[in-house]
Motif scaffolding. Structure first.
Motif, PDB file in Angstrom:
ATOM      1  N   ARG A   7       0.836  -1.170   0.003  1.00 26.96           N
ATOM      2  CA  ARG A   7      -0.092   0.073  -0.142  1.00 26.96           C
ATOM      3  C   ARG A   7       0.975   1.206   0.118  1.00 26.96           C
ATOM      4  NH1 ARG A   7      -4.337  -1.731   4.736  1.00 26.96           N
ATOM      5  NH2 ARG A   7      -5.459  -3.341   3.503  1.00 26.96           N
ATOM      6  N   ASP A   8       0.260   2.438  -0.416  1.00 29.64           N
ATOM      7  CA  ASP A   8       0.787   3.662  -0.393  1.00 29.64           C
ATOM      8  C   ASP A   8       1.092   3.833   0.988  1.00 29.64           C
ATOM      9  OD1 ASP A   8       1.187   3.725  -3.178  1.00 29.64           O
ATOM     10  OD2 ASP A   8      -0.677   4.883  -3.618  1.00 29.64           O
TER      11      ASP A   8
ATOM     12  N   TYR B 125       1.686   7.387   3.595  1.00 29.89           N
ATOM     13  CA  TYR B 125       1.274   8.936   3.581  1.00 29.89           C
ATOM     14  C   TYR B 125       1.737   9.337   4.685  1.00 29.89           C
ATOM     15  CZ  TYR B 125      -2.206   7.584  -0.132  1.00 29.89           C
ATOM     16  OH  TYR B 125      -2.718   6.912  -1.031  1.00 29.89           O
TER      17      TYR B 125
ATOM     18  N   ARG C   2       1.674  11.617  -0.308  1.00 30.84           N
ATOM     19  CA  ARG C   2       2.140  10.196  -0.491  1.00 30.84           C
ATOM     20  C   ARG C   2       3.992  10.245  -0.345  1.00 30.84           C
ATOM     21  NH1 ARG C   2       0.985   7.429  -5.829  1.00 30.84           N
ATOM     22  NH2 ARG C   2      -0.387   9.098  -5.916  1.00 30.84           N
TER      23      ARG C   2
END
Length: 65
Positions: free
Chosen positions: A52-53, A55, A64
């Motif tokens: 997953r990204d 942040y 991000r």
């Protein structure tokens, strides 16, 4: 008097559904609910959330990494 004699009809039907015969009759499922296809490393990483990204907050905005 046996325990099974005191069960209602609904309980008897539930016990019959839990029997191994009923589990084997379901199409597409093997014993234990496995589909037979082994999971790849990428699938495991998706499940665990490592792909997953990420942040972070910069000056009040979420961006991000």
């Amino acid at each position: 008097m046996k325990f099974a004699d005191q069960l209602s009809d609904k309980h008897k039907q539930l016990e019959q559904m839990k029997s191994p015969k009923m589990k084997q009759s379901l199409p597409g499922l093997k014993a234990g609910g496995k589909t037979g296809k082994p999971m790849s490393r990428r699938d495991w990483e998706d499940i665990m959330g490592t792909r997953r990204d990420t942040y972070e907050r910069r000056n009040g905005a979420v961006r991000r990494k």
